[in-house]
Design an enzyme around this catalytic site. Structure first.
Site, PDB file in Angstrom:
ATOM      1  CD  GLU A 174      -5.437   6.397   3.354  1.00  0.00           C
ATOM      2  OE1 GLU A 174      -4.562   5.653   3.840  1.00  0.00           O
ATOM      3  OE2 GLU A 174      -5.426   6.765   2.163  1.00  0.00           O
ATOM      4  CG  HIS A 194      -3.136   6.307  -3.273  1.00  0.00           C
ATOM      5  ND1 HIS A 194      -4.498   6.411  -3.317  1.00  0.00           N
ATOM      6  CD2 HIS A 194      -2.817   6.339  -1.951  1.00  0.00           C
ATOM      7  CE1 HIS A 194      -4.991   6.518  -2.081  1.00  0.00           C
ATOM      8  NE2 HIS A 194      -3.985   6.481  -1.233  1.00  0.00           N
ATOM      9  CG  HIS A 232      -1.721   2.885   0.934  1.00  0.00           C
ATOM     10  ND1 HIS A 232      -2.037   3.078   2.263  1.00  0.00           N
ATOM     11  CD2 HIS A 232      -2.374   3.853   0.270  1.00  0.00           C
ATOM     12  CE1 HIS A 232      -2.858   4.106   2.373  1.00  0.00           C
ATOM     13  NE2 HIS A 232      -3.075   4.598   1.185  1.00  0.00           N
TER      14      HIS A 232
HETATM   15 ZN   LIG Z   1      -4.052   6.350   0.825  1.00  0.00          ZN
END
Ligand SMILES: [Zn+2]
Length: 241
Positions: free
Chosen positions: A77, A98, A166
Site C-alpha cells: 500500500e 487500520h 479498511h
Molecule cells: Zn491498509
C-alpha cells in the site's frame, strides 16, 4: 548526525510510537518526504512497525518505485504515500493505519468529529473514502497509484480521511505532527463512541476547532513526543531530523 540519518532515526521512532499507542498493529505504516528531494519519500520495507530498524527504511519515487531495494520487499500500500506527496506539496509525512476505533465510523457513515480539545487536529470534517465507488470489488487495499490518487483527491486539503472497511490515512507538516493527529484520531473515535452511548453529544464548535488548531504548535507536540518516546523506549531528541 547527517540530516538524512536523523530523519531515518525519527521515522523509526514514529513507527515504534504508533505501535505503542495502539494506532498500528502488525499492519499500518508511516513515511516522510525525502529531505533533499521532494520527489522521493522514505518508508520502511514491509514489516510490523514495532519491529522496524534503521536499515529497513527504503527510498521511493513518488510512483512507488524503490530507488535501491537491496532485496527488501516494500509495502503493497505504499501508493497511498506517493499519491499524497504528489498532490500536496505541504505534506511532509503520511500515516496509514487500520486503527480499531475508527473502523466503525467508516462503515456506518456516522461522522467522526472533534469531541475534545486534543481531537481538534483531526479537522472539521473527516471524509470517508470508499474504494468500491470507483474500483468495485477489490481486496480493499490501495495497491496502485490510481487508487492512491483517488484517495488523495477525496482528502483534498484536509488532514484525515477514513477508508471504508479498511482504516484511515493522516497527513502532517512533519512526522511528529502526522503521528500526533493519528494518535488523537484514534482517541477521539473511542471517546466519541463512549459519549454517543451516553446520549446526545455536544461537539467542539467550528470556531473552537480553529482556535485549538492554531495553537497546536511544535511546542505542545514535542511535549507529547517526549512522553511517547519514553513509553516506546526510544531516545527523545528535542529537534526532529
Ligand atoms: Zn491498509
Amino acid at each position: 548526525m547527517a540530516k538524512l540519518d536523523a530523519l531515518i532515526e525519527e521515522l523509526v521512532t514514529a513507527n515504534r510510537i504508533l505501535a505503542r499507542e495502539g494506532v498500528v498493529d502488525s499492519f499500518g505504516h508511516v513515511s516522510t518526504r525525502h529531505p533533499d528531494d521532494p520527489r522521493r519519500y522514505l518508508l520502511s520495507r514491509s514489516r510490523a512497525p514495532d519491529c522496524i530498524e534503521n536499515d529497513d527504511i527504503m527510498e521511493f519515487a513518488l510512483d512507488g518505485t524503490p530507488i535501491d531495494a537491496r532485496g527488501r520487499a516494500p509495502y503493497l500500500e505504499r501508493f497511498i504515500h506517493g499519491a499524497l506527496y504528489e498532490a500536496r506539496p505541504d505534506v511532509m509525512s503520511v500515516v496509514h493505519n487500520h486503527s480499531e476505533s475508527v473502523i466503525p465510523y467508516g462503515v456506518t457513515g456516522k461522522a467522526i468529529k472533534p469531541i475534545f480539545h486534543m481531537g481538534a487536529s483531526i479537522g472539521h470534517d473527516v471524509p470517508i473514502w470508499d474504494s468500491h465507488d470507483h474500483f468495485g470489488d477489490t481486496a480493499l487495499l490501495v495497491e496502485n497509484m490510481e487508487m492512491g490518487r483517488d484517495l488523495a483527491k477525496l482528502m483534498g486539503e484536509g488532514a484525515t480521511a477514513l477508508m471504508r472497511g479498511h482504516g484511515a490515512t493522516v497527513v502532517g507538516r512533519d512526522i511528529r505532527h502526522a503521528v500526533y493527529i493519528s494518535v488523537y484520531l484514534e482517541v477521539n473515535a473511542r471517546l466519541q463512541k463512549q459519549a454517543m452511548d451516553m446520549g446526545e453529544v455536544k461537539f467542539l464548535t467550528a470556531g473552537e476547532v480553529d482556535k485549538v488548531a492554531s495553537r497546536t504548535t511544535s511546542y505542545g507536540i514535542n511535549r507529547a513526543w517526549e512522553n511517547w518516546c519514553r513509553r516506546a523506549g526510544r531516545p527523545f531528541r528535542p529537534d526532529q531530523g
